[in-house]
Design a protein around this motif. Sequence first.
Motif, mmCIF file in Angstrom:
data_model
loop_
_atom_site.group_PDB
_atom_site.id
_atom_site.type_symbol
_atom_site.label_atom_id
_atom_site.label_comp_id
_atom_site.label_asym_id
_atom_site.label_seq_id
_atom_site.Cartn_x
_atom_site.Cartn_y
_atom_site.Cartn_z
ATOM 1 N N ARG A 15 -1.784 -1.794 1.147
ATOM 2 C CA ARG A 15 -1.499 -3.158 1.556
ATOM 3 C C ARG A 15 -0.853 -3.796 0.325
ATOM 4 N N ASP A 64 0.342 -6.826 -1.769
ATOM 5 C CA ASP A 64 -0.096 -8.218 -1.908
ATOM 6 C C ASP A 64 1.078 -9.172 -2.136
ATOM 7 N N HIS A 102 2.306 -9.725 -10.014
ATOM 8 C CA HIS A 102 1.793 -10.110 -11.334
ATOM 9 C C HIS A 102 0.742 -9.102 -11.758
ATOM 10 N N ASP A 106 -9.267 -13.451 -10.662
ATOM 11 C CA ASP A 106 -8.937 -13.645 -9.243
ATOM 12 C C ASP A 106 -9.469 -12.428 -8.478
ATOM 13 N N ARG A 113 -11.999 -20.003 -1.669
ATOM 14 C CA ARG A 113 -12.240 -18.917 -0.722
ATOM 15 C C ARG A 113 -13.563 -18.190 -0.913
ATOM 16 N N TYR A 127 -7.182 -9.363 -8.193
ATOM 17 C CA TYR A 127 -5.741 -9.637 -8.042
ATOM 18 C C TYR A 127 -5.136 -10.002 -9.397
ATOM 19 N N GLU A 173 1.847 -8.127 2.968
ATOM 20 C CA GLU A 173 1.206 -9.416 3.227
ATOM 21 C C GLU A 173 2.209 -10.534 2.974
ATOM 22 N N PHE A 207 -1.865 -21.849 -7.186
ATOM 23 C CA PHE A 207 -3.284 -22.227 -7.183
ATOM 24 C C PHE A 207 -3.536 -23.486 -8.013
ATOM 25 N N HIS A 219 -9.986 -12.159 3.304
ATOM 26 C CA HIS A 219 -10.734 -12.711 2.178
ATOM 27 C C HIS A 219 -10.134 -14.009 1.637
ATOM 28 N N ASP A 220 -9.066 -14.514 2.262
ATOM 29 C CA ASP A 220 -8.423 -15.742 1.790
ATOM 30 C C ASP A 220 -8.608 -16.908 2.755
HETATM 31 C C1 BGC Z 1 -4.305 -12.307 -2.052
HETATM 32 C C2 BGC Z 1 -5.168 -13.322 -2.712
HETATM 33 C C3 BGC Z 1 -4.742 -13.432 -4.156
HETATM 34 C C4 BGC Z 1 -3.240 -13.710 -4.270
HETATM 35 C C5 BGC Z 1 -2.739 -13.479 -5.645
HETATM 36 C C6 BGC Z 1 -2.976 -13.051 -2.094
HETATM 37 O O1 BGC Z 1 -2.158 -13.056 -1.135
HETATM 38 O O2 BGC Z 1 -4.694 -11.941 -0.771
HETATM 39 O O3 BGC Z 1 -6.530 -13.035 -2.616
HETATM 40 O O4 BGC Z 1 -5.434 -14.477 -4.767
HETATM 41 O O5 BGC Z 1 -2.500 -12.905 -3.405
HETATM 42 O O6 BGC Z 1 -2.679 -12.117 -5.931
#
Ligand code: BGC
Length: 576
Positions: free
Chosen positions: A211, A213, A108, A65, A432, A68, A280, A157, A341-342
Amino acid sequence: MNSPSPSRRWWQDAVVYQVYVRSFADSDGDGVGDLDGIRSRLDDLVSLGVDALWLNPCYPSPQRDHGYDVADYFDIHHEYGTLETFDALVADAAERNIKIVMDLVPNHCSDDHPWFLDAVAAAPGSPERARFWIRDGIPDGAGDPHGAPPNNWRAGFGGGAWTRMSRDDRQWYLGTFTPHQPDLNHTNTDVQQMFAAVLAFWFDRGVDGFRVDAIQPVGKHPDLPDQPPVLPGTPELQITWENPHTIFRPEGHDVWRYFRRAVDAYMARHPGRDLMLVAEAYLVGRPKLLAEFARPDEFHQVFTFDLMLASWNTDGIEAALHDVLWLSEQGIDPCWTLNNHDIQRAATRLGRADAHLPGAVVANALVNSSAPVDAAIGRRRALALISLAMALPGSIYLYQGEELGLPEVLDLPDDRREDPVFLTTDGAEIGRDGCRVPLPWRSEPDASFGFSDTPADGGAPAEPWLPQPTGWGAFARSAQVGVEGSDLDVYQTMITARREHAVGQPLATDVEHLGPGLVAVRRGGLVVIANVSGEPVALDMGHPTLAGAGPVASSAPTEMHTPGVIPPDSTIWFAT
Ligand code: BGC
Ligand code: MG
């Protein structure tokens, strides 16, 4: 020039530039962006006018990912550089007064992380397994007493959220996103101590903030009960985000409090450092819930995605401003963003034929959309929207390439797509990749429009990891720098205008109504007016708000200007 008051902290009004490391600039010609590539382009970012960079995850990772899925929180991914390259980047940035924000992924890690490999090797009930969410399976009705997952949760996902530890193991582990991203258990002290150590490790290297996630699923109901039924017709990938037993749980706040304690303790030991955490969380239209994460003992800031996902009409944009400005009134600095990026890039999603319809922009941003795109309108609207956002209080995050007006690449070949969203849904969701295509730096049609440098052996650079469209050179930085009215020029102009006219000025408490199709905000002597109507709108220059005001910046090309008129899909700044 109005400077922010000295008590303001750097991140409160910052312009932060998001670097998707893999796609920004490739210094060694392997077709993959890297930290030395960023170093070589810092001066370009200085001339754009940014205060800070947010780097997408650049830790060692199998890249399932694209970072990530972290395999080691204390090092740099080998394709991107080394800890020494990272230190050099931080030093180069500091010389230019640019802060560095990293990306922290708490929910994770990667299934390649040593902790997860240890957990697979360890027995049920072991301390190694306690760091994750691991449970016995339940009878599958076909004779295997552990053949079915512990509960009915779905993965964000695609597919189920549970995977068997190994073929004959009676236990299963939870992966809220994909099976390659096992969820960490933040009630476990090993996990807590590791994250406190991660923060200190990077702060020691000069990082100014993180940031954080995907905060939604971090707290879990301790018993992991079944998710209640969702409304019929809920899209498959939406189901996870509606699971009350893992999304925005009260337990999450305990996690953010220990993160914040770690940051505060670090700052107490290092007077003079000004560090921050920005969360986020997709919480559009729910400012009160968002505010819960910006309490003084949790995050310093929370992203506000309302404007990014607003429909292109006065109701949509005013509602977004209203909700976020409510935060501002509570003393919480908004954190605006129009791209990341998403999400499908603004120049494309706002050019869709249905972008003005309620709800359509959200759908177009996140999933497949078949509404036709008018590229010229999309570009104009994207410039108008950023020009409005630049006037607002709080910080603003730009995503690399938006300053070049890059569109979403919609026609990447399926066999080149790498996003797990595409792969786990067998292409039912386009994913994405289209907003992650490597940047064009030079308009000459060399193999990568200046993205990749020549490798050390003097040979040809490898092909970029995602193919660039043939017309990519038209968007290149070299084609826009110094060109009046180019996207880059509008971005630079607006960042300068923001500092000169907006930062530090009081905001009028509500959006102004200056005419049909217009959205306006006032900060001190500054009035910023966006026309979202698609038609030119004449202003009443005798309106008290506009008395004595003259234009100082515009998102529209010169040929569209008529005095006293806001051109369609444009934003103009007036100052008294
Ligand atoms: C990130 C994604 C990522 C996901 C899992 C999100 O919010 O911005 O790009 O795939 O978290 O970590
Ligand atoms: Mg490289």
